[in-house]
Scaffold this motif. Sequence first.
Motif, PDB file in Angstrom:
ATOM      1  N   GLU A   1       9.419   4.886   5.432  1.00 56.46           N
ATOM      2  CA  GLU A   1      10.696   4.331   5.871  1.00 56.46           C
ATOM      3  C   GLU A   1      11.442   3.717   4.962  1.00 56.46           C
ATOM      4  OE1 GLU A   1       9.883   2.029   9.480  1.00 56.46           O
ATOM      5  OE2 GLU A   1       9.305   3.893  10.617  1.00 56.46           O
ATOM      6  N   LEU A   2      12.820   3.548   4.929  1.00 57.68           N
ATOM      7  CA  LEU A   2      13.645   2.931   4.226  1.00 57.68           C
ATOM      8  C   LEU A   2      13.300   1.409   3.746  1.00 57.68           C
ATOM      9  CD1 LEU A   2      16.367   3.410   2.574  1.00 57.68           C
ATOM     10  CD2 LEU A   2      17.488   2.301   4.618  1.00 57.68           C
ATOM     11  N   GLY A   3      13.173   1.033   2.550  1.00 55.82           N
ATOM     12  CA  GLY A   3      12.608  -0.099   2.221  1.00 55.82           C
ATOM     13  C   GLY A   3      11.032  -0.801   2.054  1.00 55.82           C
ATOM     14  N   GLU A   4      10.416   0.463   2.491  1.00 59.54           N
ATOM     15  CA  GLU A   4       8.986   0.342   2.475  1.00 59.54           C
ATOM     16  C   GLU A   4       8.470   1.018   1.257  1.00 59.54           C
ATOM     17  OE1 GLU A   4       6.716   0.839   6.529  1.00 59.54           O
ATOM     18  OE2 GLU A   4       7.295   2.695   5.778  1.00 59.54           O
ATOM     19  N   SER A   5       7.208   0.173   0.581  1.00 59.81           N
ATOM     20  CA  SER A   5       6.486   0.638  -0.705  1.00 59.81           C
ATOM     21  C   SER A   5       5.608   1.665   0.120  1.00 59.81           C
ATOM     22  CB  SER A   5       5.813  -0.489  -1.244  1.00 59.81           C
ATOM     23  OG  SER A   5       4.674  -0.717  -0.317  1.00 59.81           O
ATOM     24  N   HIS A   6       4.977   2.694  -0.891  1.00 62.56           N
ATOM     25  CA  HIS A   6       3.881   3.371  -0.309  1.00 62.56           C
ATOM     26  C   HIS A   6       2.843   2.849   0.290  1.00 62.56           C
ATOM     27  CE1 HIS A   6       5.354   6.672  -3.636  1.00 62.56           C
ATOM     28  NE2 HIS A   6       6.403   6.492  -2.758  1.00 62.56           N
ATOM     29  N   GLU A   7       2.720   1.607   0.040  1.00 63.09           N
ATOM     30  CA  GLU A   7       1.442   0.997   0.481  1.00 63.09           C
ATOM     31  C   GLU A   7       1.764   0.633   1.861  1.00 63.09           C
ATOM     32  OE1 GLU A   7       2.374   0.607  -2.519  1.00 63.09           O
ATOM     33  OE2 GLU A   7       0.739   0.862  -4.151  1.00 63.09           O
ATOM     34  N   GLN A   8       2.983   0.000   1.981  1.00 62.31           N
ATOM     35  CA  GLN A   8       3.230  -0.602   3.410  1.00 62.31           C
ATOM     36  C   GLN A   8       3.311   0.418   4.445  1.00 62.31           C
ATOM     37  OE1 GLN A   8       6.829  -2.439   1.963  1.00 62.31           O
ATOM     38  NE2 GLN A   8       6.163  -4.551   2.197  1.00 62.31           N
ATOM     39  N   ALA A   9       4.076   1.580   3.735  1.00 59.18           N
ATOM     40  CA  ALA A   9       4.269   2.714   4.895  1.00 59.18           C
ATOM     41  C   ALA A   9       2.834   3.232   5.335  1.00 59.18           C
ATOM     42  CB  ALA A   9       5.028   4.015   4.173  1.00 59.18           C
ATOM     43  N   LEU A  10       1.838   3.274   4.455  1.00 58.46           N
ATOM     44  CA  LEU A  10       0.423   3.791   4.756  1.00 58.46           C
ATOM     45  C   LEU A  10      -0.424   2.787   5.612  1.00 58.46           C
ATOM     46  CD1 LEU A  10      -1.072   6.234   3.897  1.00 58.46           C
ATOM     47  CD2 LEU A  10      -1.941   5.431   2.045  1.00 58.46           C
ATOM     48  N   GLN A  11      -0.331   1.730   5.446  1.00 56.82           N
ATOM     49  CA  GLN A  11      -0.734   0.718   6.168  1.00 56.82           C
ATOM     50  C   GLN A  11      -0.118   0.650   7.556  1.00 56.82           C
ATOM     51  OE1 GLN A  11      -0.325  -2.637   3.425  1.00 56.82           O
ATOM     52  NE2 GLN A  11      -2.739  -2.594   3.136  1.00 56.82           N
ATOM     53  N   ARG A  12       1.120   0.781   7.750  1.00 59.81           N
ATOM     54  CA  ARG A  12       1.719   0.866   8.861  1.00 59.81           C
ATOM     55  C   ARG A  12       1.345   2.281   9.822  1.00 59.81           C
ATOM     56  NH1 ARG A  12       5.557   3.905  10.142  1.00 59.81           N
ATOM     57  NH2 ARG A  12       6.423   4.288   7.953  1.00 59.81           N
ATOM     58  N   GLU A  13       1.655   3.427   9.053  1.00 57.91           N
ATOM     59  CA  GLU A  13       1.245   4.491   9.628  1.00 57.91           C
ATOM     60  C   GLU A  13      -0.254   4.588  10.370  1.00 57.91           C
ATOM     61  OE1 GLU A  13       2.848   7.403  10.637  1.00 57.91           O
ATOM     62  OE2 GLU A  13       4.611   6.853   9.833  1.00 57.91           O
ATOM     63  N   ILE A  14      -1.301   4.108   9.272  1.00 58.94           N
ATOM     64  CA  ILE A  14      -2.496   4.144   9.848  1.00 58.94           C
ATOM     65  C   ILE A  14      -2.744   3.416  11.112  1.00 58.94           C
ATOM     66  CG2 ILE A  14      -4.994   3.795   9.247  1.00 58.94           C
ATOM     67  CD1 ILE A  14      -3.264   6.513   8.020  1.00 58.94           C
ATOM     68  N   LEU A  15      -2.103   2.298  11.141  1.00 57.70           N
ATOM     69  CA  LEU A  15      -2.304   1.307  12.066  1.00 57.70           C
ATOM     70  C   LEU A  15      -1.682   1.826  13.410  1.00 57.70           C
ATOM     71  CD1 LEU A  15      -1.491  -2.452  11.232  1.00 57.70           C
ATOM     72  CD2 LEU A  15      -3.400  -1.605  12.473  1.00 57.70           C
ATOM     73  N   GLU A  16      -0.560   2.732  13.328  1.00 55.58           N
ATOM     74  CA  GLU A  16      -0.024   3.323  14.340  1.00 55.58           C
ATOM     75  C   GLU A  16      -0.635   4.556  14.983  1.00 55.58           C
ATOM     76  OE1 GLU A  16       4.717   2.256  13.041  1.00 55.58           O
ATOM     77  OE2 GLU A  16       4.136   4.460  13.280  1.00 55.58           O
TER      78      GLU A  16
ATOM     79  N   ASP B   1      -6.327   1.211  -1.754  1.00 51.31           N
ATOM     80  CA  ASP B   1      -7.048   0.880  -2.962  1.00 51.31           C
ATOM     81  C   ASP B   1      -6.690   1.475  -4.365  1.00 51.31           C
ATOM     82  OD1 ASP B   1      -8.732  -0.704  -1.406  1.00 51.31           O
ATOM     83  OD2 ASP B   1     -10.073   1.168  -1.104  1.00 51.31           O
ATOM     84  N   GLN B   2      -6.122   2.670  -4.404  1.00 59.07           N
ATOM     85  CA  GLN B   2      -5.927   3.266  -5.749  1.00 59.07           C
ATOM     86  C   GLN B   2      -5.080   4.582  -5.449  1.00 59.07           C
ATOM     87  OE1 GLN B   2      -9.319   4.192  -7.754  1.00 59.07           O
ATOM     88  NE2 GLN B   2      -8.463   5.581  -9.427  1.00 59.07           N
ATOM     89  N   PHE B   3      -4.176   4.575  -6.336  1.00 63.66           N
ATOM     90  CA  PHE B   3      -3.176   6.093  -6.334  1.00 63.66           C
ATOM     91  C   PHE B   3      -4.125   7.172  -6.759  1.00 63.66           C
ATOM     92  CE2 PHE B   3      -1.043   9.263  -8.704  1.00 63.66           C
ATOM     93  CZ  PHE B   3      -0.079   9.710  -7.652  1.00 63.66           C
TER      94      PHE B   3
ATOM     95  N   CYS C   1      -0.732  10.390  -2.157  1.00 68.51           N
ATOM     96  CA  CYS C   1      -1.925  10.176  -1.667  1.00 68.51           C
ATOM     97  C   CYS C   1      -2.569   9.081  -2.443  1.00 68.51           C
ATOM     98  CB  CYS C   1      -2.736  11.594  -1.950  1.00 68.51           C
ATOM     99  SG  CYS C   1      -2.213  13.020  -1.145  1.00 68.51           S
ATOM    100  N   TYR C   2      -3.361   8.372  -1.405  1.00 70.54           N
ATOM    101  CA  TYR C   2      -4.078   7.001  -1.985  1.00 70.54           C
ATOM    102  C   TYR C   2      -5.591   7.097  -1.318  1.00 70.54           C
ATOM    103  CZ  TYR C   2       0.504   5.446  -3.341  1.00 70.54           C
ATOM    104  OH  TYR C   2       1.790   5.169  -4.112  1.00 70.54           O
ATOM    105  N   LEU C   3      -6.414   6.368  -2.347  1.00 72.40           N
ATOM    106  CA  LEU C   3      -7.717   6.242  -1.777  1.00 72.40           C
ATOM    107  C   LEU C   3      -7.737   5.033  -0.931  1.00 72.40           C
ATOM    108  CD1 LEU C   3      -9.785   6.993  -4.985  1.00 72.40           C
ATOM    109  CD2 LEU C   3      -9.424   8.542  -2.937  1.00 72.40           C
ATOM    110  N   CYS C   4      -8.413   4.778  -0.038  1.00 66.62           N
ATOM    111  CA  CYS C   4      -8.063   3.735   1.098  1.00 66.62           C
ATOM    112  C   CYS C   4      -9.487   3.297   1.453  1.00 66.62           C
ATOM    113  CB  CYS C   4      -7.364   4.213   2.146  1.00 66.62           C
ATOM    114  SG  CYS C   4      -5.572   4.521   1.786  1.00 66.62           S
ATOM    115  N   THR C   5      -9.830   2.019   2.142  1.00 68.37           N
ATOM    116  CA  THR C   5     -10.930   1.815   2.658  1.00 68.37           C
ATOM    117  C   THR C   5     -10.635   1.287   4.128  1.00 68.37           C
ATOM    118  OG1 THR C   5     -11.822   1.064   0.363  1.00 68.37           O
ATOM    119  CG2 THR C   5     -12.765  -0.096   2.633  1.00 68.37           C
ATOM    120  N   ALA C   6     -11.210   1.648   5.125  1.00 70.18           N
ATOM    121  CA  ALA C   6     -10.993   0.993   6.425  1.00 70.18           C
ATOM    122  C   ALA C   6     -11.782  -0.399   6.414  1.00 70.18           C
ATOM    123  CB  ALA C   6     -12.144   1.918   7.407  1.00 70.18           C
ATOM    124  N   LEU C   7     -10.877  -1.191   6.966  1.00 63.55           N
ATOM    125  CA  LEU C   7     -11.329  -2.668   7.023  1.00 63.55           C
ATOM    126  C   LEU C   7     -12.079  -3.036   8.197  1.00 63.55           C
ATOM    127  CD1 LEU C   7      -8.021  -4.241   5.381  1.00 63.55           C
ATOM    128  CD2 LEU C   7     -10.266  -3.593   4.542  1.00 63.55           C
TER     129      LEU C   7
END
Length: 129
Positions: free
Chosen positions: A39-54, A63-65, A82-88
């Motif tokens: 979304e407008l104004g989001e970093s990739h990381e912010q968008a990814l965290q928001r989308e996975i929560l939703e 964690d890493q590009f 695409c980013y490598l991520c860890t479930a919290l």
Amino acid sequence: MKHIEVVAALTIKEDSVLVAQRQKGEFAGMWEFPGGKVELGESHEQALQREILEELNLPISVDQFFMTIKYQYPSFHLTMHCYLCTALQPNFENLEHSEVRFVRLYELSKLNWIPADVEIVEYLVAKLA
């Protein structure tokens, strides 16, 4: 031609990665890595965290590009980061897909992938399997 920019989470747990099956739309029944539009104004990381929560009610750390894919569909051009991520937390809640599950890296190629995700699967298996 319309251009869509999205992010995707490659959430790894041991020798498996979290994948989701589309429930509706043109690619219903096909598999993808969870994520969504930036979304407008989001970093990739912010968008990814928001989308996975939703989509999964799952907090993640980004964690890493990993890679960017550019794919030309008949009606639009897609850029997917695409980013490598860890479930919290250990559990997630499927809020949007037909199915969501962890799949072992060596079994990924057996799934029917959305076209843009095929190259990611091949690269992921080559790098991590």
